[in-house]
Enzyme design. Structure first.
Site, PDB file in Angstrom:
ATOM      1  N   PHE A 160      -9.952  -8.011   1.443  1.00 51.12           N
ATOM      2  CA  PHE A 160     -10.351  -7.643   2.398  1.00 51.12           C
ATOM      3  C   PHE A 160     -11.181  -6.155   2.045  1.00 51.12           C
ATOM      4  O   PHE A 160     -11.366  -6.236   1.026  1.00 51.12           O
ATOM      5  CB  PHE A 160      -8.895  -6.690   2.657  1.00 51.12           C
ATOM      6  CG  PHE A 160      -8.341  -5.706   2.268  1.00 51.12           C
ATOM      7  CD1 PHE A 160      -7.806  -6.276   0.192  1.00 51.12           C
ATOM      8  CD2 PHE A 160      -8.429  -4.414   2.562  1.00 51.12           C
ATOM      9  CE1 PHE A 160      -7.224  -5.666  -0.608  1.00 51.12           C
ATOM     10  CE2 PHE A 160      -8.221  -3.539   1.416  1.00 51.12           C
ATOM     11  CZ  PHE A 160      -7.425  -3.972  -0.229  1.00 51.12           C
ATOM     12  N   ASN A 162      -2.767  -0.323   7.056  1.00 49.80           N
ATOM     13  CA  ASN A 162      -4.103  -1.172   6.788  1.00 49.80           C
ATOM     14  C   ASN A 162      -2.697  -3.399   6.086  1.00 49.80           C
ATOM     15  O   ASN A 162      -2.558  -3.485   5.322  1.00 49.80           O
ATOM     16  CB  ASN A 162      -4.586  -1.165   4.999  1.00 49.80           C
ATOM     17  CG  ASN A 162      -6.076  -1.810   5.129  1.00 49.80           C
ATOM     18  OD1 ASN A 162      -5.400  -3.131   5.120  1.00 49.80           O
ATOM     19  ND2 ASN A 162      -6.731  -1.826   4.294  1.00 49.80           N
ATOM     20  N   GLY A 195      -4.117  -5.670   5.175  1.00 45.89           N
ATOM     21  CA  GLY A 195      -5.323  -6.059   3.804  1.00 45.89           C
ATOM     22  C   GLY A 195      -4.378  -5.735   2.595  1.00 45.89           C
ATOM     23  O   GLY A 195      -4.166  -6.397   1.507  1.00 45.89           O
ATOM     24  N   ASP A 213      -3.546   5.606  -1.055  1.00 44.71           N
ATOM     25  CA  ASP A 213      -5.322   6.038  -0.921  1.00 44.71           C
ATOM     26  C   ASP A 213      -6.079   5.016  -2.262  1.00 44.71           C
ATOM     27  O   ASP A 213      -5.593   4.868  -2.663  1.00 44.71           O
ATOM     28  CB  ASP A 213      -5.056   7.414  -0.441  1.00 44.71           C
ATOM     29  CG  ASP A 213      -5.840   7.498   0.506  1.00 44.71           C
ATOM     30  OD1 ASP A 213      -5.939   7.045   1.070  1.00 44.71           O
ATOM     31  OD2 ASP A 213      -6.909   8.371  -0.201  1.00 44.71           O
ATOM     32  N   LYS A 239      -7.859 -11.395  -8.743  1.00 48.49           N
ATOM     33  CA  LYS A 239      -7.579 -10.208  -8.691  1.00 48.49           C
ATOM     34  C   LYS A 239      -6.175  -9.244  -8.911  1.00 48.49           C
ATOM     35  O   LYS A 239      -6.472  -7.784  -9.795  1.00 48.49           O
ATOM     36  CB  LYS A 239      -7.672  -9.688  -6.564  1.00 48.49           C
ATOM     37  CG  LYS A 239      -7.819  -8.290  -6.162  1.00 48.49           C
ATOM     38  CD  LYS A 239      -8.618  -8.233  -4.580  1.00 48.49           C
ATOM     39  CE  LYS A 239      -8.204  -6.636  -4.772  1.00 48.49           C
ATOM     40  NZ  LYS A 239      -8.070  -6.649  -3.566  1.00 48.49           N
TER      41      LYS A 239
HETATM   42  P1  ITT Z   1      -3.767   3.010   5.239  1.00 47.94           P
HETATM   43  O1  ITT Z   1      -3.805   4.716   5.334  1.00 47.94           O
HETATM   44  O2  ITT Z   1      -3.031   3.240   6.521  1.00 47.94           O
HETATM   45  O3  ITT Z   1      -2.952   3.021   4.225  1.00 47.94           O
HETATM   46  P2  ITT Z   1      -6.261   2.640   5.248  1.00 47.94           P
HETATM   47  O4  ITT Z   1      -7.379   1.648   4.735  1.00 47.94           O
HETATM   48  O5  ITT Z   1      -6.970   3.674   6.265  1.00 47.94           O
HETATM   49  O6  ITT Z   1      -5.259   1.850   5.419  1.00 47.94           O
HETATM   50  P3  ITT Z   1      -7.835   4.347   2.904  1.00 47.94           P
HETATM   51  O7  ITT Z   1      -7.350   5.039   3.491  1.00 47.94           O
HETATM   52  O8  ITT Z   1      -6.849   4.329   1.512  1.00 47.94           O
HETATM   53  O9  ITT Z   1      -6.787   3.426   4.116  1.00 47.94           O
HETATM   54  O10 ITT Z   1      -8.389   3.469   3.020  1.00 47.94           O
HETATM   55  C1  ITT Z   1      -9.174   2.673   1.703  1.00 47.94           C
HETATM   56  C2  ITT Z   1     -10.104   1.978   2.426  1.00 47.94           C
HETATM   57  O11 ITT Z   1     -11.003   1.313   0.743  1.00 47.94           O
HETATM   58  C3  ITT Z   1     -10.116   0.374   3.046  1.00 47.94           C
HETATM   59  O12 ITT Z   1      -9.497   0.648   4.613  1.00 47.94           O
HETATM   60  C4  ITT Z   1     -11.014  -0.899   1.866  1.00 47.94           C
HETATM   61  O13 ITT Z   1     -11.693  -0.986   3.248  1.00 47.94           O
HETATM   62  C5  ITT Z   1     -11.114   0.152   1.340  1.00 47.94           C
HETATM   63  N1  ITT Z   1     -10.448  -0.587  -0.165  1.00 47.94           N
HETATM   64  C6  ITT Z   1      -8.995  -0.110  -1.026  1.00 47.94           C
HETATM   65  N2  ITT Z   1      -8.851  -1.053  -1.765  1.00 47.94           N
HETATM   66  C7  ITT Z   1      -9.728  -2.066  -2.153  1.00 47.94           C
HETATM   67  C8  ITT Z   1      -9.271  -3.276  -2.154  1.00 47.94           C
HETATM   68  O14 ITT Z   1      -8.135  -3.459  -3.232  1.00 47.94           O
HETATM   69  N3  ITT Z   1     -10.473  -4.221  -1.662  1.00 47.94           N
HETATM   70  C9  ITT Z   1     -11.935  -3.590  -1.105  1.00 47.94           C
HETATM   71  N4  ITT Z   1     -11.261  -2.702  -0.634  1.00 47.94           N
HETATM   72  C10 ITT Z   1     -10.362  -1.646  -0.460  1.00 47.94           C
END
Ligand code: ITT
Length: 200
Positions: free
Chosen positions: A158, A17, A19, A75, A181
């Site tokens: 993000f 990700n 972000g 996660d 943040k």
């Molecule tokens: P990785 O597993 O490769 O790290 P992912 O996006 O699939 O990427 P997650 O399974 O942890 O990661 O999904 C968490 C989702 O929750 C992520 O895609 C974001 O949209 C949201 N999220 C997590 N932290 C956030 C934040 O600080 N601000 C906004 N949204 C967040």
């Protein structure tokens, strides 16, 4: 086995990700040699666990085993009180295969409307796992509580950032500067615990 973070050591940031990468890099400071799972072309594992901590550990272990290096995974997700904690560990999946968070945010609003909920309480959780290639893994969790706001505001963060106003704030995470943040986020709170456990 020395379960410590030592200055200068190489750490694989086990996320796909984009972000999360600047946030994790800022948390680790300039103290480590960081390389991302993407740069190493590591495949993305399927997140089959049912908790944030379980999925963080799965991702960190996967990257550590494949790279032979210490790996850090996050996660995380948004939990909505009126939706009994959803989307929670499914936060990324609510955005669909196109990873479109406008879709995911609209889904949150629609679900709240469907059940006529007025409670806007929500929280972000981040579980961070640090795994060593030969097996050991440390997992910690941080939370930030707040309220949802509709329509979404701001384009600085993000994911679900434009929906979320942390306790004591007026701006959404999407409107706040990254450093503001980072001062209060779930990821920062988790990282403080990791530091307390792993840095002398
Ligand atoms: P990785 O597993 O490769 O790290 P992912 O996006 O699939 O990427 P997650 O399974 O942890 O990661 O999904 C968490 C989702 O929750 C992520 O895609 C974001 O949209 C949201 N999220 C997590 N932290 C956030 C934040 O600080 N601000 C906004 N949204 C967040």
């Amino acid at each position: 086995m020395n379960l410590k973070l030592i200055k200068g050591m190489r750490i694989v940031v086990a996320t796909h990700n984009p972000g999360k990468v600047p946030e994790i890099s800022a948390l680790l400071g300039g103290n480590y040699e960081l390389v991302t799972a993407g740069q190493l072309n590591l495949p993305e594992p399927e997140e089959t666990e049912s908790t944030f901590g379980g999925n963080a550990m799965l991702k960190a272990r996967h990257a550590a085993q494949l790279s032979g290096q210490v790996a850090l995974a996050d996660d995380s997700g948004l939990s909505v009180a009126a939706l009994h904690g959803a989307p929670g560990i499914f936060s990324a999946r609510w955005a669909g295969p196109g990873k479109d968070f406008a879709v995911a945010m609209a889904k949150v609003e629609q679900r709240l409307e469907e059940i006529g909920a007025t409670d806007r309480a929500a929280w972000f959780t981040s579980a961070l796992a640090l795994a060593w290639p030969d097996g050991p893994c440390v997992v910690v969790e941080g939370v930030v509580r707040g309220q949802l706001t509709f329509p979404p505001r701001g384009d600085k963060g993000f994911g679900y950032d434009p929906l979320f106003i942390a306790e004591g704030q007026t701006l959404t995470f999407g409107e706040m500067d990254p450093a503001a943040k980072d001062a209060i986020s779930h990821r920062t709170r988790a990282f403080e615990k990791l530091k307390a456990a792993l840095i002398d």
